[in-house]
Design an enzyme around this catalytic site. Structure first.
Site: not given
Ligand code: NAD
Ligand code: UFG
Length: 336
Positions: A124, A148, A152
């Site tokens: 991330s 979190y 990573k």
């Molecule tokens: P998500 O929660 O939708 O997907 C994660 C999946 O992992 C879920 O289906 C959950 O049930 C499964 N899981 C959790 N613990 C488990 C375990 N012990 N065994 C088996 N399955 C398990 O999240 P996502 O948004 O699809 O994110 C996927 C990956 O990308 C994650 O590692 C997350 O940290 C990373 N990531 C996500 C974002 C984002 O903004 N969505 C940003 C950066 C990194």
């Molecule tokens: N925001 C609002 N109102 C809301 C929700 C979010 O103004 O109700 C703003 C936040 O303050 C931020 C922007 O929208 O400025 C984006 O916020 P998000 O929560 O959508 O995303 P972040 O950048 O905070 O975080 C995301 C993922 C994290 C990851 C990070 C960096 O949720 O898991 O990007 O990759 F770590």
């Protein structure tokens, strides 16, 4: 030979499963469904007309994973499984360290035991902390503001050390910026539990009438309109990036860290405007800053272009349109 997607029933995993099935890959998913529903995978198979194999398994459990690895001809792994809510990680740090690290350690041990050499990992942009954007992969990662993010960074280190000890291991560590949007079919998308923390699902729920209005967290940041800037990326572009990363891992050895973003910053207020252009306006108010937010997060994407030949193709209006298509067709997510 098959590709294992851990956490493949989740938001990014299900979109990646769809893309890889379309590319002709044989897909196995391991997910304990703690933050997802098997319905996502049923729909992936319906959209593609192709089958995958699902194991409801805890990736941290050696016995669950040994069973899977001994039954399936796994050749590569994309490791999505883990917990991802930043705020929850501050409240429950031990749970986050336990789950995210144990999943990775168990997976690496099983891969080593079964001779599986190719790995793509979901890291991330949060690992850059409050450094100087646009972030490049070689920038320092002095530390994170939440557990979190630390998981990573720690997992990046664990995989790097494992690859240093095993010259055959090939790993691509993908640092995602802000994935949003949904598959254009409107059949799969992001299904947050409870009140969404993230901007796009919150906007979508305001548009559907499930929430009254959006609160923009702060308009006094040092940015042109005062709201925070992020590098939003369509989840289908991200899924395609995984296909490229997998090909790269298969053709190389060692570890590469690669940013996946669009390389373009969009402010919260610009996103609200783009939503209005794509789908009609939503009500919002300006509120106080949210603790832990940095003013600007944006990727330098040269490395993805050079090593993977990958570039995001979809723009902010595509992201808004597809998010709304998913939300209005599935107002309660995958729940019936
Ligand atoms: P998500 O929660 O939708 O997907 C994660 C999946 O992992 C879920 O289906 C959950 O049930 C499964 N899981 C959790 N613990 C488990 C375990 N012990 N065994 C088996 N399955 C398990 O999240 P996502 O948004 O699809 O994110 C996927 C990956 O990308 C994650 O590692 C997350 O940290 C990373 N990531 C996500 C974002 C984002 O903004 N969505 C940003 C950066 C990194
Ligand atoms: N925001 C609002 N109102 C809301 C929700 C979010 O103004 O109700 C703003 C936040 O303050 C931020 C922007 O929208 O400025 C984006 O916020 P998000 O929560 O959508 O995303 P972040 O950048 O905070 O975080 C995301 C993922 C994290 C990851 C990070 C960096 O949720 O898991 O990007 O990759 F770590």
């Amino acid at each position: 030979m098959a590709v294992l997607l851990t956490g493949g029933a989740g938001y990014i995993g299900s979109h990646t499963a769809l893309t890889l099935l379309e590319q002709g890959e044989d897909i196995v998913v391991a997910d304990n469904l703690c933050n997802s529903s098997e319905e996502s995978l049923r729909r992936v198979q319906e959209i593609t007309g192709k089958k995958l194999r699902f194991y409801q398994a805890d990736v941290a459990s050696r016995s669950d994973m040994e069973e899977l690895f001994s039954r399936e001809p796994i050749e590569s792994v994309i490791h999505f499984a883990g917990l991802k809510a930043v705020g929850e990680s501050v409240e429950q740090p031990l749970r986050y360290y336990r789950v995210n690290l144990d999943c990775t350690l168990t997976l690496l041990e099983c891969m080593a035991g079964h001779g599986v050499k190719n790995l793509v990992f979901s890291s991330s942009a949060t690992v850059y902390g409050d450094g100087r954007p646009p972030f490049r992969e070689g920038d320092p990662t002095p530390g994170c503001t939440n557990p979190y993010g630390w998981t990573k960074l720690m997992i990046e280190q664990i995989i790097t050390d494992a690859a240093a000890a095993d010259s055959g291991l090939s790993a691509v560590l993908l640092r995602y910026f802000n994935p949003v949007g949904a598959h254009p079919s409107g059949r799969i998308g992001e299904d947050p539990r409870g009140i969404p923390n993230n901007l796009m699902p919150y906007i979508a729920q305001v548009a559907s009438g499930r929430r009254e209005k959006l609160t923009v967290y702060g308009d006094d940041y040092p940015t042109p309109d005062g709201s925070c800037i992020r590098d939003y990326l369509h989840v289908c572009d991200l899924a395609e990036g995984h296909g490229r990363a997998l090909a790269y891992a298969r053709a190389h050895s060692g570890v590469e860290i690669i940013n996946l973003g669009r390389g373009q910053g969009v402010s919260v207020l610009e996103m609200v405007e783009a939503w209005g252009r794509a789908n009609g306006p939503i009500p919002y108010e300006i509120g106080p800053r949210r603790s832990g937010d940095i003013p600007v997060s944006c990727a330098n994407v040269d490395k993805a272009r050079e090593l993977l030949g990958w570039e995001a193709r979809r723009d902010v209006e595509d992201m808004c349109r597809d998010s709304w298509n998913w939300q209005r067709n599935n107002p309660l997510g995958y729940e019936k």
